[in-house]
Design an enzyme around this catalytic site. Structure first.
Site, PDB file in Angstrom:
ATOM      1  CB  THR A   1     -31.779 -18.206  55.017  1.00  0.00           C
ATOM      2  OG1 THR A   1     -31.319 -17.341  56.062  1.00  0.00           O
ATOM      3  CG2 THR A   1     -30.731 -19.283  54.777  1.00  0.00           C
TER       4      THR A   1
ATOM      5  CE  LYS B   1     -28.416 -17.711  58.436  1.00  0.00           C
ATOM      6  NZ  LYS B   1     -29.756 -17.179  58.183  1.00  0.00           N
TER       7      LYS B   1
ATOM      8  CE  LYS C   1     -34.613 -21.913  54.512  1.00  0.00           C
ATOM      9  NZ  LYS C   1     -34.968 -20.471  54.499  1.00  0.00           N
TER      10      LYS C   1
END
Length: 289
Positions: free
Chosen positions: A98, A173, A241
């Site tokens: 990611t 995502k 994050k």
């Protein structure tokens, strides 16, 4: 059977590489920054280990990566000893990290210039999904490369979709994480409210989970949340994050994410409570402190 390399054997990459070897039947070479983890993987699954990403990638049809962030990804691809220096013409690099859409586009351009393909392919489903081989994979990149890579990706996936050109997988995502953040906060507030009202949370969830309020988070996390246990999935540090990536992209494209920004700050509070490695459902702990 394909010749495959896998770079990064963390909580996600370790089982994903295992499925490529055991379920997919592929010839797999692994690389991990801490070599002991790669040695452990080879002892468990067979295959080979390499000392650098370039050694792992040399001569392979497909190279996967699942590392921490943009900088880690650049390190294993275009950095010293990186895989891009050894990728053969016509091969495909599939990144399951990611990361930002920017780095995906950057690496796709570099790959194209060197005669191979790059797919950004972040995953959803958490550690359990990786271990059970039922991840959802959101892919950005060239359709021809996707069609070649999909049968290999299927070894660890339940759903694989091509979302658009380079970067589209990462953008998808981001949407996934935006939606999860709001859902978990809503579930946390609902459970907190129910406890304060003196209701039996199990009975409440049994009823409302069958209606419009139902979600994966409700079905899979309400019991552990109600018990005050937060060691069952994606860590708060990792979620922050990811939300940081979402908020940075929103700054670029002009999207307004007020709830996401607020929940990100709530997760910051959880970190300050000592919950950096608690799972994302620990938003409830913040309400109950």
């Amino acid at each position: 059977m394909a010749s495959v390399a896998f770079l990064g054997l963390g909580v996600m990459g370790y089982p994903m590489a295992g499925h490529l070897k055991n379920k997919g039947g592929h010839d797999v070479t692994v690389y991990n920054r801490t070599q002991g983890k790669a040695e452990q993987w080879v002892a468990q699954h067979g295959g080979n280990l390499a000392a650098t990403p370039a050694q792992a990638a040399e001569g392979k049809d497909f190279v996967f990566s699942c590392v921490g962030n943009d900088d880690d990804l650049r390190s294993v691809t275009t950095g010293p000893g990186g895989a891009f220096k050894a990728m053969k013409k016509g091969s495909v690099f599939i990144d399951n990290t990611t990361a930002s859409a920017e780095v995906a586009r950057e690496l796709a351009e570099a790959a194209q210039a060197s005669g191979f393909s790059f797919l950004d392919a972040p995953v959803s489903g958490g550690q359990a999904g990786a271990e059970n081989g039922v991840l959802t994979v959101m892919v950005g990149g060239d359709e021809a490369a996707f069609d070649r890579a999909r049968p290999v990706i299927d070894a660890f996936a339940r759903m694989v979709g091509l979302m658009g050109s380079a970067g589209a997988g990462q953008l998808t995502k981001m949407i996934n994480q935006i939606c999860i953040a709001g859902l978990v906060q809503g579930l946390s507030e609902g459970i907190h409210f129910g406890k304060k009202a003196g209701l039996d949370i199990e009975k409440v969830i049994e009823v409302i989970s069958k209606g419009a309020a139902g979600s994966w988070q409700m079905e899979n996390r309400h019991k552990t949340m109600n018990a005050g246990k937060y060691d069952f999935g994606f860590a708060v540090d990792w979620m922050r994050k990811d939300l940081g990536i979402c908020l940075a992209e929103a700054d670029r494209n002009g999207a307004r994410l007020p709830v996401t920004a607020l929940v990100d700050q709530f997760y910051k509070d959880v970190q300050a409570m000592g919950g950096k490695r608690w799972d994302t459902s620990s938003l409830l702990a913040r309400l109950e402190k």
